[in-house]
Design a protein around this motif. Structure first.
Motif, PDB file in Angstrom:
ATOM      1  N   CYS A   1       0.942  -1.455  -0.087  1.00  0.00           N
ATOM      2  CA  CYS A   1      -0.179  -0.099   0.120  1.00  0.00           C
ATOM      3  C   CYS A   1       0.803   1.409  -0.273  1.00  0.00           C
ATOM      4  N   ASP A   2       0.382   2.564  -0.352  1.00  0.00           N
ATOM      5  CA  ASP A   2       0.630   3.350  -0.092  1.00  0.00           C
ATOM      6  C   ASP A   2       0.578   4.184   0.958  1.00  0.00           C
ATOM      7  N   ALA A   3      -0.223   3.948   1.913  1.00  0.00           N
ATOM      8  CA  ALA A   3      -0.416   4.816   2.677  1.00  0.00           C
ATOM      9  C   ALA A   3      -1.403   3.792   3.653  1.00  0.00           C
ATOM     10  N   VAL A   4      -1.548   3.660   5.325  1.00  0.00           N
ATOM     11  CA  VAL A   4      -1.826   3.079   5.993  1.00  0.00           C
ATOM     12  C   VAL A   4      -2.482   3.925   7.676  1.00  0.00           C
ATOM     13  N   VAL A   5      -3.710   3.551   7.096  1.00  0.00           N
ATOM     14  CA  VAL A   5      -4.030   4.204   8.943  1.00  0.00           C
ATOM     15  C   VAL A   5      -4.306   3.857   9.369  1.00  0.00           C
ATOM     16  N   LEU A   6      -4.370   3.623  11.279  1.00  0.00           N
ATOM     17  CA  LEU A   6      -4.597   2.774  12.643  1.00  0.00           C
ATOM     18  C   LEU A   6      -5.398   3.452  13.025  1.00  0.00           C
ATOM     19  N   PHE A   7      -6.355   2.852  13.372  1.00  0.00           N
ATOM     20  CA  PHE A   7      -7.693   3.214  15.397  1.00  0.00           C
ATOM     21  C   PHE A   7      -8.405   2.563  15.127  1.00  0.00           C
ATOM     22  N   GLY A   8      -8.846   2.397  16.918  1.00  0.00           N
ATOM     23  CA  GLY A   8      -9.515   1.800  17.275  1.00  0.00           C
ATOM     24  C   GLY A   8      -9.676   0.915  18.523  1.00  0.00           C
ATOM     25  N   PRO A   9     -10.789   0.570  19.669  1.00  0.00           N
ATOM     26  CA  PRO A   9     -10.698   1.204  21.413  1.00  0.00           C
ATOM     27  C   PRO A   9      -8.898   0.500  22.600  1.00  0.00           C
ATOM     28  N   SER A  10      -8.591  -0.643  21.393  1.00  0.00           N
ATOM     29  CA  SER A  10      -8.211  -1.385  22.492  1.00  0.00           C
ATOM     30  C   SER A  10      -6.164  -0.775  22.365  1.00  0.00           C
ATOM     31  N   ILE A  11      -5.152  -1.392  23.187  1.00  0.00           N
ATOM     32  CA  ILE A  11      -4.373  -1.000  23.413  1.00  0.00           C
ATOM     33  C   ILE A  11      -3.601  -1.838  21.619  1.00  0.00           C
ATOM     34  N   MET A  12      -3.608  -2.570  21.050  1.00  0.00           N
ATOM     35  CA  MET A  12      -3.441  -3.356  20.161  1.00  0.00           C
ATOM     36  C   MET A  12      -3.168  -2.857  18.813  1.00  0.00           C
ATOM     37  N   LYS A  13      -3.563  -1.589  18.736  1.00  0.00           N
ATOM     38  CA  LYS A  13      -2.923  -0.136  17.674  1.00  0.00           C
ATOM     39  C   LYS A  13      -1.756   0.045  17.764  1.00  0.00           C
ATOM     40  N   THR A  14      -2.040   0.008  19.343  1.00  0.00           N
ATOM     41  CA  THR A  14      -0.205   0.314  19.124  1.00  0.00           C
ATOM     42  C   THR A  14       1.329  -0.180  19.602  1.00  0.00           C
ATOM     43  N   ILE A  15       0.201  -1.222  19.588  1.00  0.00           N
ATOM     44  CA  ILE A  15       1.781  -2.953  19.330  1.00  0.00           C
ATOM     45  C   ILE A  15       1.727  -3.058  18.127  1.00  0.00           C
ATOM     46  N   PHE A  16       0.593  -2.360  17.723  1.00  0.00           N
ATOM     47  CA  PHE A  16       0.773  -2.628  15.552  1.00  0.00           C
ATOM     48  C   PHE A  16       1.780  -1.588  15.345  1.00  0.00           C
ATOM     49  N   GLU A  17       1.646  -0.489  15.846  1.00  0.00           N
ATOM     50  CA  GLU A  17       2.273   1.075  15.532  1.00  0.00           C
ATOM     51  C   GLU A  17       3.912   0.632  15.738  1.00  0.00           C
ATOM     52  N   LYS A  18       3.900   0.234  16.698  1.00  0.00           N
ATOM     53  CA  LYS A  18       5.611  -0.558  17.241  1.00  0.00           C
ATOM     54  C   LYS A  18       5.836  -1.509  16.906  1.00  0.00           C
ATOM     55  N   GLU A  19       4.804  -2.368  16.302  1.00  0.00           N
ATOM     56  CA  GLU A  19       5.416  -3.629  14.864  1.00  0.00           C
ATOM     57  C   GLU A  19       5.985  -2.665  13.311  1.00  0.00           C
ATOM     58  N   ILE A  20       4.679  -1.718  13.027  1.00  0.00           N
ATOM     59  CA  ILE A  20       5.541  -1.139  11.819  1.00  0.00           C
ATOM     60  C   ILE A  20       6.621  -0.443  11.772  1.00  0.00           C
ATOM     61  N   LYS A  21       7.015   0.590  13.095  1.00  0.00           N
ATOM     62  CA  LYS A  21       7.997   1.193  12.512  1.00  0.00           C
ATOM     63  C   LYS A  21       9.428   0.843  13.028  1.00  0.00           C
ATOM     64  N   ASN A  22       9.192  -0.708  13.589  1.00  0.00           N
ATOM     65  CA  ASN A  22      10.278  -1.196  13.713  1.00  0.00           C
ATOM     66  C   ASN A  22      10.902  -2.005  12.270  1.00  0.00           C
ATOM     67  N   ASP A  23       9.680  -1.799  11.972  1.00  0.00           N
ATOM     68  CA  ASP A  23      10.417  -2.772  10.073  1.00  0.00           C
ATOM     69  C   ASP A  23      10.688  -1.736   8.940  1.00  0.00           C
ATOM     70  N   LEU A  24      11.198  -1.448   8.224  1.00  0.00           N
ATOM     71  CA  LEU A  24      12.107  -0.415   7.249  1.00  0.00           C
ATOM     72  C   LEU A  24      11.190   0.414   6.420  1.00  0.00           C
ATOM     73  N   ASN A  25      10.540  -1.339   5.665  1.00  0.00           N
ATOM     74  CA  ASN A  25       9.665  -1.076   4.321  1.00  0.00           C
ATOM     75  C   ASN A  25       8.303  -0.952   4.790  1.00  0.00           C
ATOM     76  N   LEU A  26       8.072  -0.626   6.476  1.00  0.00           N
ATOM     77  CA  LEU A  26       6.638  -0.064   6.253  1.00  0.00           C
ATOM     78  C   LEU A  26       6.429   1.698   7.077  1.00  0.00           C
ATOM     79  N   ILE A  27       7.981   1.569   7.197  1.00  0.00           N
ATOM     80  CA  ILE A  27       7.574   2.934   8.587  1.00  0.00           C
ATOM     81  C   ILE A  27       7.521   3.872   7.283  1.00  0.00           C
TER      82      ILE A  27
END
Length: 135
Positions: free
Chosen positions: A82-108
């Protein structure tokens, strides 16, 4: 030819909205994360293995972490092209996934935002993603 993705995520599932050339695709991905599991024989506070003690609590925590990793790996594969991704939701899982994305150089560079949101229907999620990318 933009390929924008919005992901509504919580502990039980993720709803992936893919907006590409005016078309919309919706995909639900179940997490299969066991949040409240009672293991048979869990009456003791410990299990004995040789001279070591291992708690059932530690076993269930390790299992939950492994299931979370598998869920996030599936979601990472969804946003690879994809070109752009936005995360949203009620739980802490979005923050965990955000950290995962920031650790991946292809997705950051693809992450454009992380927002809090309540539980939503599929139509509300689609409308939210469309409104976000119109801005």
């Amino acid at each position: 030819m933009k390929n924008n993705i919005g992901i509504w995520i919580d502990t039980h599932q993720a709803v992936v909205i893919n907006l590409s050339n005016g078309d919309q695709a919706v995909k639900k991905i179940e997490s299969h994360i066991d949040t409240k599991v009672r293991t048979p024989g869990e009456s003791k506070k410990y299990g004995r293995f040789g001279g070591q003690y291992m708690t059932y609590e530690k076993n269930s925590e390790n299992k939950k972490m492994e299931q979370t990793k598998q869920f996030l790996k599936i979601l990472s594969n969804e946003i690879e092209n994809c070109d752009a991704v936005v995360l949203f939701g009620p739980s802490i899982m979005k923050t965990i996934f955000e950290k995962e994305i920031k650790n991946d150089l292809n997705l950051i560079g693809k992450l454009v935002g992380v927002f809090d949101a309540d539980s939503m229907t599929e139509n509300q999620i689609s409308a939210w993603v469309k409104d976000f990318y119109k801005k």
